[in-house]
Design a protein around this motif. Sequence first.
Motif, PDB file in Angstrom:
ATOM      1  N   MET A   1       0.842  -1.180   0.000  1.00 52.04           N
ATOM      2  CA  MET A   1       0.000   0.000   0.000  1.00 52.04           C
ATOM      3  C   MET A   1       0.889   1.247   0.000  1.00 52.04           C
ATOM      4  SD  MET A   1      -3.328  -1.038   2.219  1.00 52.04           S
ATOM      5  CE  MET A   1      -4.053   0.430   1.616  1.00 52.04           C
ATOM      6  N   TRP A   3       0.685   4.105   1.665  1.00 48.49           N
ATOM      7  CA  TRP A   3       1.067   4.693   2.952  1.00 48.49           C
ATOM      8  C   TRP A   3       2.214   3.913   3.595  1.00 48.49           C
ATOM      9  CZ3 TRP A   3       0.928   2.235   7.637  1.00 48.49           C
ATOM     10  CH2 TRP A   3       0.194   1.047   7.718  1.00 48.49           C
ATOM     11  N   GLU A   4       2.254   2.598   3.362  1.00 51.01           N
ATOM     12  CA  GLU A   4       3.349   1.789   3.888  1.00 51.01           C
ATOM     13  C   GLU A   4       4.670   2.138   3.209  1.00 51.01           C
ATOM     14  OE1 GLU A   4       1.521  -1.951   2.982  1.00 51.01           O
ATOM     15  OE2 GLU A   4       1.048  -2.327   5.090  1.00 51.01           O
ATOM     16  N   GLN A   5       4.614   2.395   1.912  1.00 47.90           N
ATOM     17  CA  GLN A   5       5.819   2.788   1.197  1.00 47.90           C
ATOM     18  C   GLN A   5       6.343   4.128   1.706  1.00 47.90           C
ATOM     19  OE1 GLN A   5       4.614   2.649  -2.917  1.00 47.90           O
ATOM     20  NE2 GLN A   5       4.760   0.423  -3.024  1.00 47.90           N
ATOM     21  N   LEU A   7       5.787   5.394   4.664  1.00 50.98           N
ATOM     22  CA  LEU A   7       6.280   5.152   6.021  1.00 50.98           C
ATOM     23  C   LEU A   7       7.707   4.593   5.975  1.00 50.98           C
ATOM     24  CD1 LEU A   7       5.798   5.006   9.109  1.00 50.98           C
ATOM     25  CD2 LEU A   7       4.897   2.701   8.736  1.00 50.98           C
ATOM     26  N   CYS A   8       7.948   3.642   5.093  1.00 52.24           N
ATOM     27  CA  CYS A   8       9.293   3.076   4.956  1.00 52.24           C
ATOM     28  C   CYS A   8      10.293   4.126   4.493  1.00 52.24           C
ATOM     29  CB  CYS A   8       9.273   1.905   3.986  1.00 52.24           C
ATOM     30  SG  CYS A   8       8.498   0.426   4.663  1.00 52.24           S
TER      31      CYS A   8
END
Length: 115
Positions: A1, A3-5, A7-8
Amino acid sequence: MLWEQFLCIGLGCVALAFGIVIELAPNVVVVPGEGVVRAIAKVSGVRVGTVKAVFDITLIIIAAVLSLIFFHGLRGVGIGTVISAVLVGPIINIVNRVFTFQHRIQALALSRDGR
């Protein structure tokens, strides 16, 4: 997703900023990119994080122009690269302002004048 990218990328920028602060703290030999940033910051009196951001953005612009010239499109310059260039410098400034561990690292160096 998505937002996860993001965040990373954000966590990676924070980790990179801490790593650069630790690398620059003892005032010894560093990798060429950080060495140029440190030298410009020292001569100009501008904070390392600010010089780092300007330096990285300049490199991205050069890479984008060369990519457009030679490949007729953008290759190797993605949103993560741009986000990192924009965020790492300011995070370095925050780390240097808020934390004191880099002064302890400097105290461990053999020479305080960089020789």
